[in-house]
Design a protein around this motif. Structure first.
Motif, PDB file in Angstrom:
ATOM      1  N   SER A  68     110.063 -76.312 -67.715  1.00  0.00           N
ATOM      2  CA  SER A  68     108.887 -75.699 -67.115  1.00  0.00           C
ATOM      3  C   SER A  68     109.276 -74.374 -66.480  1.00  0.00           C
ATOM      4  CB  SER A  68     108.281 -76.625 -66.055  1.00  0.00           C
ATOM      5  OG  SER A  68     107.291 -75.944 -65.320  1.00  0.00           O
ATOM      6  N   VAL A  69     108.725 -73.309 -66.994  1.00  0.00           N
ATOM      7  CA  VAL A  69     108.989 -71.982 -66.461  1.00  0.00           C
ATOM      8  C   VAL A  69     108.593 -71.922 -64.992  1.00  0.00           C
ATOM      9  CG1 VAL A  69     108.281 -69.563 -66.618  1.00  0.00           C
ATOM     10  CG2 VAL A  69     108.806 -70.836 -68.696  1.00  0.00           C
ATOM     11  N   ALA A  70     107.389 -72.432 -64.681  1.00  0.00           N
ATOM     12  CA  ALA A  70     106.870 -72.365 -63.317  1.00  0.00           C
ATOM     13  C   ALA A  70     107.664 -73.220 -62.336  1.00  0.00           C
ATOM     14  CB  ALA A  70     105.400 -72.794 -63.305  1.00  0.00           C
ATOM     15  N   SER A  71     108.294 -74.289 -62.832  1.00  0.00           N
ATOM     16  CA  SER A  71     109.044 -75.187 -61.959  1.00  0.00           C
ATOM     17  C   SER A  71     110.485 -74.749 -61.745  1.00  0.00           C
ATOM     18  CB  SER A  71     109.032 -76.611 -62.522  1.00  0.00           C
ATOM     19  OG  SER A  71     107.706 -77.104 -62.553  1.00  0.00           O
ATOM     20  N   VAL A  86     105.039 -80.983 -65.622  1.00  0.00           N
ATOM     21  CA  VAL A  86     103.751 -80.363 -65.317  1.00  0.00           C
ATOM     22  C   VAL A  86     103.113 -79.874 -66.615  1.00  0.00           C
ATOM     23  CG1 VAL A  86     104.414 -79.668 -62.982  1.00  0.00           C
ATOM     24  CG2 VAL A  86     104.847 -78.118 -64.892  1.00  0.00           C
ATOM     25  N   PRO A  87     101.800 -79.689 -66.625  1.00  0.00           N
ATOM     26  CA  PRO A  87     101.162 -79.120 -67.824  1.00  0.00           C
ATOM     27  C   PRO A  87     101.818 -77.785 -68.183  1.00  0.00           C
ATOM     28  CG  PRO A  87      99.509 -79.916 -66.291  1.00  0.00           C
ATOM     29  CD  PRO A  87     100.825 -79.991 -65.571  1.00  0.00           C
ATOM     30  N   GLY A  88     102.017 -77.575 -69.438  1.00  0.00           N
ATOM     31  CA  GLY A  88     102.663 -76.351 -69.902  1.00  0.00           C
ATOM     32  C   GLY A  88     104.160 -76.506 -70.113  1.00  0.00           C
ATOM     33  N   SER A  89     104.702 -77.666 -69.757  1.00  0.00           N
ATOM     34  CA  SER A  89     106.124 -77.921 -69.999  1.00  0.00           C
ATOM     35  C   SER A  89     106.355 -78.032 -71.505  1.00  0.00           C
ATOM     36  CB  SER A  89     106.565 -79.227 -69.339  1.00  0.00           C
ATOM     37  OG  SER A  89     106.444 -79.161 -67.944  1.00  0.00           O
ATOM     38  N   VAL A  90     107.511 -77.610 -71.930  1.00  0.00           N
ATOM     39  CA  VAL A  90     107.883 -77.712 -73.343  1.00  0.00           C
ATOM     40  C   VAL A  90     109.096 -78.627 -73.456  1.00  0.00           C
ATOM     41  CG1 VAL A  90     106.940 -75.459 -73.982  1.00  0.00           C
ATOM     42  CG2 VAL A  90     109.315 -75.632 -73.251  1.00  0.00           C
ATOM     43  N   VAL A  91     109.360 -79.066 -74.670  1.00  0.00           N
ATOM     44  CA  VAL A  91     110.509 -79.940 -74.920  1.00  0.00           C
ATOM     45  C   VAL A  91     111.470 -79.204 -75.846  1.00  0.00           C
ATOM     46  CG1 VAL A  91     111.266 -82.209 -75.714  1.00  0.00           C
ATOM     47  CG2 VAL A  91     108.985 -81.942 -74.712  1.00  0.00           C
ATOM     48  N   ASP A 147     120.164 -78.716 -66.008  1.00  0.00           N
ATOM     49  CA  ASP A 147     120.650 -80.089 -66.026  1.00  0.00           C
ATOM     50  C   ASP A 147     119.821 -80.959 -65.087  1.00  0.00           C
ATOM     51  OD1 ASP A 147     122.402 -82.133 -66.928  1.00  0.00           O
ATOM     52  OD2 ASP A 147     123.570 -81.935 -65.095  1.00  0.00           O
ATOM     53  N   ASP A 148     120.002 -80.787 -63.794  1.00  0.00           N
ATOM     54  CA  ASP A 148     119.234 -81.576 -62.824  1.00  0.00           C
ATOM     55  C   ASP A 148     117.796 -81.087 -62.769  1.00  0.00           C
ATOM     56  OD1 ASP A 148     121.631 -82.807 -62.288  1.00  0.00           O
ATOM     57  OD2 ASP A 148     122.000 -81.710 -60.427  1.00  0.00           O
ATOM     58  N   CYS A 149     116.878 -82.000 -62.439  1.00  0.00           N
ATOM     59  CA  CYS A 149     115.461 -81.650 -62.346  1.00  0.00           C
ATOM     60  C   CYS A 149     115.270 -80.544 -61.314  1.00  0.00           C
ATOM     61  CB  CYS A 149     114.629 -82.873 -61.962  1.00  0.00           C
ATOM     62  SG  CYS A 149     112.865 -82.520 -61.758  1.00  0.00           S
ATOM     63  N   ALA A 150     114.587 -79.496 -61.709  1.00  0.00           N
ATOM     64  CA  ALA A 150     114.358 -78.347 -60.835  1.00  0.00           C
ATOM     65  C   ALA A 150     113.437 -78.672 -59.666  1.00  0.00           C
ATOM     66  CB  ALA A 150     113.783 -77.186 -61.644  1.00  0.00           C
TER      67      ALA A 150
END
Length: 147
Positions: free
Chosen positions: A74-77, A87-92, A59-62
């Protein structure tokens, strides 16, 4: 489930009570066929990650904590991120897939059981990617589940 539990409890001689109880609960739920097996697996994986300090945000930005819903993942975030933190690599992912994953993490089985198959598949892909990122290598057994 067993391979995941083994990976998270690789320090011999150290008790991992929460991981053990999570595994027993997951196996018991599978045996009783209370929910679809793929939903049980994804719920176990998400909760196992959470027990080990890697709970994803849905929900909230990680990154910055901006209240959600946020649309990028974003897996990394560490989960969903806002447009500014993307970030690059983010999906929707679809909003329904994110809602499903949140429901699985929190135990909202009514929402999870009502999910459409396409959202379940999409959510499973996100769970798999997130788990692989945090384990730093894939699970050998997961490829058999995906077939």
């Amino acid at each position: 489930m067993l391979e995941t539990a083994e990976r998270f409890t690789d320090h011999e001689g150290e008790p991992a009570v929460q991981q053990y109880l999570l595994l027993v609960g997951g196996l018991r739920t599978l045996a009783r066929a209370e929910h679809a097996p793929n939903l049980i697996l994804d719920a176990f994986l998400l909760r196992s990650l959470a027990v080990n300090g890697y709970a994803p945000s849905f929900d909230d930005c990680a990154r910055c904590g901006m209240p959600g819903p946020n649309r990028f993942f974003s897996v990394a975030s560490g989960g969903v991120v806002c447009g500014d933190c993307r970030v690059p690599g983010s999906v929707v992912p679809s909003a329904e897939a994110v809602e499903l994953l949140s429901a699985l993490l929190t135990g909202d089985w009514e929402t999870a059981d009502a999910s459409q198959a396409r959202h379940v598949r999409e959510g499973s892909g996100l769970v798999s990617a997130y788990l692989h990122w945090h384990l730093e290598r894939g699970l050998r057994s997961l490829r058999y589940v995906e077939k």
